[in-house]
Design a protein around this motif. Structure first.
Motif, short mmCIF file in Angstrom:
data_model
loop_
_atom_site.label_atom_id
_atom_site.label_comp_id
_atom_site.label_asym_id
_atom_site.label_seq_id
_atom_site.Cartn_x
_atom_site.Cartn_y
_atom_site.Cartn_z
N PHE A 1 0.87 -1.17 0.00
CA PHE A 1 0.00 0.00 0.00
C PHE A 1 0.90 1.22 0.00
CE2 PHE A 1 -2.97 3.20 1.53
CZ PHE A 1 -4.13 2.86 0.83
N VAL A 2 0.73 2.08 -1.01
CA VAL A 2 1.66 3.18 -1.23
C VAL A 2 0.94 4.51 -1.16
CG1 VAL A 2 3.11 1.73 -2.70
CG2 VAL A 2 1.36 3.19 -3.76
N CYS A 3 1.73 5.57 -1.06
CA CYS A 3 1.15 6.91 -1.17
C CYS A 3 2.10 7.80 -1.95
CB CYS A 3 0.87 7.52 0.20
SG CYS A 3 2.33 7.90 1.20
N GLY A 4 1.52 8.84 -2.53
CA GLY A 4 2.28 9.85 -3.24
C GLY A 4 1.47 11.13 -3.26
N ARG A 5 2.03 12.17 -3.83
CA ARG A 5 1.36 13.47 -3.76
C ARG A 5 0.50 13.78 -4.98
NH1 ARG A 5 5.57 17.98 -2.46
NH2 ARG A 5 6.83 16.81 -3.97
N THR A 6 0.62 13.00 -6.08
CA THR A 6 -0.18 13.28 -7.27
C THR A 6 -0.88 12.02 -7.75
OG1 THR A 6 1.52 12.81 -8.93
CG2 THR A 6 1.53 15.03 -7.95
N SER A 7 -2.06 12.20 -8.29
CA SER A 7 -2.82 11.05 -8.79
C SER A 7 -2.16 10.44 -10.02
CB SER A 7 -4.26 11.48 -9.12
OG SER A 7 -4.28 12.54 -10.07
N GLU A 8 -1.48 11.27 -10.83
CA GLU A 8 -0.82 10.75 -12.03
C GLU A 8 0.27 9.75 -11.65
OE1 GLU A 8 -2.59 14.69 -12.93
OE2 GLU A 8 -1.25 13.96 -11.35
N HIS A 9 1.10 10.11 -10.68
CA HIS A 9 2.16 9.21 -10.24
C HIS A 9 1.58 7.98 -9.55
CE1 HIS A 9 5.27 12.69 -10.30
NE2 HIS A 9 5.40 11.93 -11.37
N LEU A 10 0.51 8.16 -8.79
CA LEU A 10 -0.12 7.02 -8.11
C LEU A 10 -0.65 6.03 -9.14
CD1 LEU A 10 -1.14 5.58 -5.55
CD2 LEU A 10 -3.24 6.97 -5.75
N ASP A 11 -1.37 6.53 -10.14
CA ASP A 11 -1.93 5.64 -11.16
C ASP A 11 -0.84 4.89 -11.90
OD1 ASP A 11 -4.45 6.52 -10.44
OD2 ASP A 11 -4.64 7.91 -12.12
N ASP A 12 0.24 5.60 -12.23
CA ASP A 12 1.35 4.96 -12.95
C ASP A 12 2.00 3.87 -12.09
OD1 ASP A 12 3.51 4.97 -15.13
OD2 ASP A 12 4.68 5.36 -13.31
N ALA A 13 2.23 4.17 -10.82
CA ALA A 13 2.87 3.18 -9.93
C ALA A 13 1.98 1.97 -9.74
CB ALA A 13 3.20 3.83 -8.59
N LEU A 14 0.69 2.18 -9.53
CA LEU A 14 -0.21 1.05 -9.30
C LEU A 14 -0.34 0.17 -10.54
CD1 LEU A 14 -3.05 2.65 -7.15
CD2 LEU A 14 -1.16 1.19 -6.39
N GLU A 15 -0.29 0.77 -11.70
CA GLU A 15 -0.34 -0.04 -12.93
C GLU A 15 0.85 -0.99 -12.98
OE1 GLU A 15 -0.47 0.49 -17.82
OE2 GLU A 15 -0.33 2.26 -16.52
N ARG A 16 2.04 -0.47 -12.64
CA ARG A 16 3.24 -1.32 -12.67
C ARG A 16 3.22 -2.35 -11.54
NH1 ARG A 16 6.27 -4.72 -14.44
NH2 ARG A 16 8.50 -4.69 -13.95
N ILE A 17 2.82 -1.95 -10.35
CA ILE A 17 2.76 -2.87 -9.22
C ILE A 17 1.82 -4.03 -9.53
CG2 ILE A 17 1.86 -3.10 -6.85
CD1 ILE A 17 2.97 -0.19 -6.41
N ARG A 18 0.68 -3.72 -10.14
CA ARG A 18 -0.32 -4.76 -10.41
C ARG A 18 0.07 -5.66 -11.57
NH1 ARG A 18 -5.21 -0.42 -9.39
NH2 ARG A 18 -5.24 -0.63 -7.10
N GLU A 19 1.08 -5.27 -12.34
CA GLU A 19 1.61 -6.17 -13.36
C GLU A 19 2.36 -7.34 -12.73
OE1 GLU A 19 2.37 -2.94 -16.99
OE2 GLU A 19 4.06 -3.74 -15.84
N VAL A 20 2.90 -7.12 -11.53
CA VAL A 20 3.73 -8.16 -10.90
C VAL A 20 3.16 -8.69 -9.59
CG1 VAL A 20 5.85 -7.26 -11.93
CG2 VAL A 20 5.15 -6.43 -9.68
N GLY A 21 2.14 -8.02 -9.03
CA GLY A 21 1.61 -8.45 -7.74
C GLY A 21 0.37 -7.67 -7.35
N GLU A 22 0.19 -7.48 -6.05
CA GLU A 22 -1.00 -6.83 -5.52
C GLU A 22 -0.63 -5.53 -4.82
OE1 GLU A 22 -3.96 -9.31 -3.41
OE2 GLU A 22 -2.48 -10.91 -3.65
#
Length: 254
Positions: free
Chosen positions: A47-68
């Motif tokens: 479970f991560v956090c960041g200051r912008t929705s753009e960076h959050l969406d990008d990170a979650l897309e990559r995280i979900r390619e390899v896990g949860e």
């Protein structure tokens, strides 16, 4: 003789990370993102956090390619946002085994910093480290791990970075004292101090093409290099505390 018997003295125990639950601050860019992706690939729910929705969406897309994983946008300089991050992490993870306290922003010389910026920078780079660690530890049981991402700036203490140095030197001392406070509770505290690492942090002085050039010359680290250090720290048996790691470039940067 079995394969396991023959190799029993070849290396130490390396506990699996699969099924563990991790909160990672600043987990949407740079070092935090790299750690989140690597841990997710090892079966950790992140479970991560960041200051912008753009960076959050990008990170979650990559995280979900390899896990949860999941996350929220917050500004950890605000007390209410620290609470919001950990309540959201509770709802998603249902408990906490690992915390990587990483979120930070640039800071420069004291004389070049306005009073408003000074308070914001120290709230983000030092106070939020303490408050996020406090919230994480409150949720942890024996066998948990905390990793603080500091900086080699705590040791080099270069001119022109006095505010940043103050924060990172504070984290260095905090990590050592907290480690002693939590040792008997079987909660490990590790500090990683990266050297010159390619990330959004260096913009605009080091745009992507310049970072690629310096990484190729072995004068800049990749964020993934720091993720590997965190992974090594977490894969140790409980009797072993890799309490501090400094990761620096083989060659000096410009």
């Amino acid at each position: 003789m079995s394969e396991r018997s023959r190799l029993s003295d070849a290396h130490t125990e390396q506990p699996s990370l699969r099924g563990r639950r991790a909160a990672i601050t600043g987990g949407t860019t740079g070092i935090g993102r790299a750690i989140a992706v690597l841990l997710a690939s090892e079966g950790v729910r992140v479970f991560v956090c960041g200051r912008t929705s753009e960076h959050l969406d990008d990170a979650l897309e990559r995280i979900r390619e390899v896990g949860e994983g999941d996350g929220v946008t917050v500004d950890l300089s605000r007390r209410d946002d620290v609470d919001r991050f950990f309540k959201a992490a509770d709802a998603y993870l249902g408990g906490l085994d690992l915390a990587v306290i990483n979120a930070a922003i640039p800071a420069e010389a004291l004389a070049d910093t306005s009073e408003d910026d000074l308070y914001y920078q120290t709230a983000t780079d030092l106070t939020a480290y303490l408050s996020c660690t406090r919230e994480a530890v409150r949720r942890m049981q024996a066998g948990a791990d905390v990793i603080l991402i500091g900086s080699m700036s705590a040791n080099s203490r270069s001119a022109g970075s006095s505010v940043y140095v103050a924060a990172k030197a504070g984290i260095q001392g905090f990590a050592e004292a907290l480690r002693k406070e939590l040792a008997e509770k079987d909660i490990k505290v590790g500090l990683i101090e990266p050297g010159f690492t390619g990330a959004d942090f260096q913009y605009p002085d080091y745009p992507p093409e310049k970072q690629v050039e310096l990484i190729g010359q072995h004068k800049m680290l990749r964020a993934e290099d720091i993720a590997v250090a965190a992974h090594f720290m977490l894969r140790q048996p409980r009797r072993t505390a890799v309490s501090m790691m400094r990761v620096e470039t083989r060659l000096d940067h410009p």
